[in-house]
Write a protein that holds these residues in place. Sequence first.
Motif, PDB file in Angstrom:
ATOM      1  N   ALA A   1       4.779   6.998   3.861  1.00 38.81           N
ATOM      2  CA  ALA A   1       4.529   5.610   4.272  1.00 38.81           C
ATOM      3  C   ALA A   1       5.813   4.962   4.787  1.00 38.81           C
ATOM      4  N   LYS A   2       6.924   5.226   4.104  1.00 39.18           N
ATOM      5  CA  LYS A   2       8.204   4.655   4.537  1.00 39.18           C
ATOM      6  C   LYS A   2       8.601   5.159   5.918  1.00 39.18           C
ATOM      7  N   ALA A   3       8.286   6.414   6.190  1.00 43.77           N
ATOM      8  CA  ALA A   3       8.602   6.978   7.514  1.00 43.77           C
ATOM      9  C   ALA A   3       7.817   6.271   8.616  1.00 43.77           C
ATOM     10  N   LYS A   4       6.722   5.632   8.250  1.00 40.53           N
ATOM     11  CA  LYS A   4       5.908   4.887   9.221  1.00 40.53           C
ATOM     12  C   LYS A   4       6.284   3.410   9.277  1.00 40.53           C
ATOM     13  N   GLY A   5       7.305   3.004   8.476  1.00 36.60           N
ATOM     14  CA  GLY A   5       7.770   1.629   8.517  1.00 36.60           C
ATOM     15  C   GLY A   5       7.252   0.732   7.419  1.00 36.60           C
ATOM     16  N   TYR A   6       6.598   1.317   6.418  1.00 37.78           N
ATOM     17  CA  TYR A   6       6.095   0.534   5.284  1.00 37.78           C
ATOM     18  C   TYR A   6       7.003   0.750   4.081  1.00 37.78           C
ATOM     19  N   GLN A   7       6.944  -0.163   3.122  1.00 35.88           N
ATOM     20  CA  GLN A   7       7.786  -0.036   1.935  1.00 35.88           C
ATOM     21  C   GLN A   7       7.033   0.544   0.737  1.00 35.88           C
ATOM     22  N   GLN A   8       5.719   0.439   0.747  1.00 36.70           N
ATOM     23  CA  GLN A   8       4.951   0.908  -0.403  1.00 36.70           C
ATOM     24  C   GLN A   8       3.560   1.341   0.023  1.00 36.70           C
ATOM     25  N   VAL A   9       2.849   1.919  -0.958  1.00 38.18           N
ATOM     26  CA  VAL A   9       1.491   2.404  -0.735  1.00 38.18           C
ATOM     27  C   VAL A   9       0.521   1.609  -1.597  1.00 38.18           C
ATOM     28  N   ILE A  10      -0.621   1.259  -1.035  1.00 36.73           N
ATOM     29  CA  ILE A  10      -1.738   0.739  -1.825  1.00 36.73           C
ATOM     30  C   ILE A  10      -2.627   1.931  -2.162  1.00 36.73           C
ATOM     31  N   TRP A  11      -2.751   2.209  -3.449  1.00 37.60           N
ATOM     32  CA  TRP A  11      -3.560   3.350  -3.887  1.00 37.60           C
ATOM     33  C   TRP A  11      -5.033   2.982  -3.899  1.00 37.60           C
ATOM     34  N   THR A  12      -5.841   3.949  -3.494  1.00 33.67           N
ATOM     35  CA  THR A  12      -7.285   3.784  -3.491  1.00 33.67           C
ATOM     36  C   THR A  12      -7.900   4.846  -4.404  1.00 33.67           C
ATOM     37  N   ASP A  13      -9.204   4.735  -4.651  1.00 27.55           N
ATOM     38  CA  ASP A  13      -9.845   5.674  -5.575  1.00 27.55           C
ATOM     39  C   ASP A  13      -9.801   7.099  -5.033  1.00 27.55           C
ATOM     40  N   ASP A  14      -9.934   8.069  -5.942  1.00 25.06           N
ATOM     41  CA  ASP A  14      -9.790   9.475  -5.572  1.00 25.06           C
ATOM     42  C   ASP A  14     -11.070  10.063  -4.981  1.00 25.06           C
ATOM     43  N   HIS A  15     -12.188   9.325  -5.015  1.00 26.25           N
ATOM     44  CA  HIS A  15     -13.452   9.870  -4.522  1.00 26.25           C
ATOM     45  C   HIS A  15     -13.567   9.748  -2.997  1.00 26.25           C
ATOM     46  N   LYS A  16     -13.607   8.498  -2.542  1.00 28.89           N
ATOM     47  CA  LYS A  16     -13.794   8.255  -1.107  1.00 28.89           C
ATOM     48  C   LYS A  16     -12.703   7.359  -0.520  1.00 28.89           C
ATOM     49  N   HIS A  17     -11.691   7.034  -1.315  1.00 30.60           N
ATOM     50  CA  HIS A  17     -10.640   6.101  -0.880  1.00 30.60           C
ATOM     51  C   HIS A  17     -11.275   4.804  -0.370  1.00 30.60           C
ATOM     52  N   GLU A  18     -12.223   4.335  -1.157  1.00 26.54           N
ATOM     53  CA  GLU A  18     -13.039   3.190  -0.773  1.00 26.54           C
ATOM     54  C   GLU A  18     -12.581   1.894  -1.438  1.00 26.54           C
ATOM     55  N   TYR A  19     -11.991   1.997  -2.641  1.00 25.21           N
ATOM     56  CA  TYR A  19     -11.652   0.822  -3.431  1.00 25.21           C
ATOM     57  C   TYR A  19     -10.145   0.642  -3.581  1.00 25.21           C
ATOM     58  N   ILE A  20      -9.683  -0.605  -3.506  1.00 27.55           N
ATOM     59  CA  ILE A  20      -8.296  -0.965  -3.769  1.00 27.55           C
ATOM     60  C   ILE A  20      -8.030  -0.809  -5.268  1.00 27.55           C
ATOM     61  N   GLU A  21      -6.910  -0.125  -5.634  1.00 28.68           N
ATOM     62  CA  GLU A  21      -6.683   0.103  -7.064  1.00 28.68           C
ATOM     63  C   GLU A  21      -5.307  -0.346  -7.565  1.00 28.68           C
ATOM     64  N   GLU A  22      -4.238   0.141  -6.970  1.00 29.96           N
ATOM     65  CA  GLU A  22      -2.902  -0.250  -7.422  1.00 29.96           C
ATOM     66  C   GLU A  22      -1.974  -0.379  -6.224  1.00 29.96           C
ATOM     67  N   ALA A  23      -0.821  -1.036  -6.460  1.00 33.94           N
ATOM     68  CA  ALA A  23       0.179  -1.225  -5.408  1.00 33.94           C
ATOM     69  C   ALA A  23       1.467  -0.525  -5.823  1.00 33.94           C
ATOM     70  N   GLY A  24       1.731   0.633  -5.263  1.00 38.00           N
ATOM     71  CA  GLY A  24       2.911   1.387  -5.679  1.00 38.00           C
ATOM     72  C   GLY A  24       2.823   1.710  -7.153  1.00 38.00           C
ATOM     73  N   ALA A  25       3.827   1.258  -7.921  1.00 38.39           N
ATOM     74  CA  ALA A  25       3.834   1.468  -9.372  1.00 38.39           C
ATOM     75  C   ALA A  25       3.392   0.208 -10.108  1.00 38.39           C
ATOM     76  N   MET A  26       2.636  -0.653  -9.427  1.00 40.64           N
ATOM     77  CA  MET A  26       2.235  -1.940  -9.996  1.00 40.64           C
ATOM     78  C   MET A  26       0.718  -2.118  -9.908  1.00 40.64           C
ATOM     79  N   ASN A  27       0.190  -2.997 -10.738  1.00 41.29           N
ATOM     80  CA  ASN A  27      -1.185  -3.458 -10.545  1.00 41.29           C
ATOM     81  C   ASN A  27      -1.226  -4.356  -9.322  1.00 41.29           C
ATOM     82  N   ILE A  28      -2.417  -4.530  -8.753  1.00 36.33           N
ATOM     83  CA  ILE A  28      -2.518  -5.333  -7.541  1.00 36.33           C
ATOM     84  C   ILE A  28      -3.531  -6.460  -7.703  1.00 36.33           C
ATOM     85  N   PHE A  29      -3.201  -7.614  -7.114  1.00 39.60           N
ATOM     86  CA  PHE A  29      -4.091  -8.765  -7.042  1.00 39.60           C
ATOM     87  C   PHE A  29      -4.299  -9.106  -5.573  1.00 39.60           C
TER      88      PHE A  29
END
Length: 351
Positions: free
Chosen positions: A208-236
């Motif tokens: 992600a950093k190589a593309k110009g972003y600082q972090q990743v928003i993690w999504t679910d492992d099934h279909k990558h459909e749901y927002i779950e966490e932000a890097g090493a943090m919870n997300i709001f």
Amino acid sequence: MIKDIEIIKTKATKINEVDFDNLKFGSVFSDHMLVCDYKDGKWHAPKIMPYQPLTLDPSSKIFHYGQSIFEGMKAYKDEDSNVWLFRPEDNCKRLNISAKRMAIPELPEDYFMDGLVALLQLDKAWIPTNEGSSLYIRPFIFASGNGFHASPADEYKFIICTAPSGSYFSGEVKVLIEEKYSRSADGGVGFAKAGGNYAGQFYPTQLAKAKGYQQVIWTDDHKHEYIEEAGAMNIFVRIGDTLITGPTSDRILDGITRKSIIQLAESENIPVEVRKLTVTKVVEAAKNGNLKEMFGAGTAAVISPIAGFGYKGVDYDLPKLDKPYADYLKKRITDIQTNKSEDPFGWRYKV
């Protein structure tokens, strides 16, 4: 309650070598550490000693099977030099939840709490007083027992180290919503603060950093459909006037800052919903102007605002608000942590 904790004081303090006006996060370490060993089927009494390297056998199971868990905490000093912790019992409980999942023997609560208090009382001078600074506390347990056999270790070490740290601020963060890699999976260890969870994040974050972003928003492992966490943090995510965060699960850490934000927002009549949120809904809200804020929540930064996100090759910028929830909630929490305001929730713990 531990009656007496053995304390071996350092012969020469390092504190005079530290520039407290220019502290990087987690890179300078205070004079002492607490160490507690598990062997012969039980945890032995903790002791405090000078901060020092460890000696481990190459066959120590931590190197081979990754039995390692940790917590992140902070100590604060108020204007009267009183020392405060923030919800430390919750850290102790979560450490043992992580321990159980990783087949590590659970630690007696008084070893954690009494040992931590004794360590902070000894190294009180290391707690910085500059605005935004704190003493970062890292309790951790790892497998110190030896052997190449793929099984839980028979010996472990519990250690608490501390690091005076400046304000944790990374500026405006742009994130990439992950479409391929997963942080964790159902039935896995995502809810535990296991070291391997973080190791597995590094490679996708590098991409992600190589593309110009600082972090990743993690999504679910099934279909990558749901927002779950932000890097090493919870997300709001704030859509309209409502804050939304995902429910805890096997995949999502039960963050102490997350719980505090939910409780504080509810007490302030800020609408909060704990529910699943699809990436599609977030993109839709960004397009129609209803997406107001996104921010990560965790111990180090407390709250880290997100300035924009990328998804499927398109970037979306978030609006700059005059009075964002992120700023208000962060100030409310940090004022409680540093004893600058009343604590109606009973979160503060005096050392």
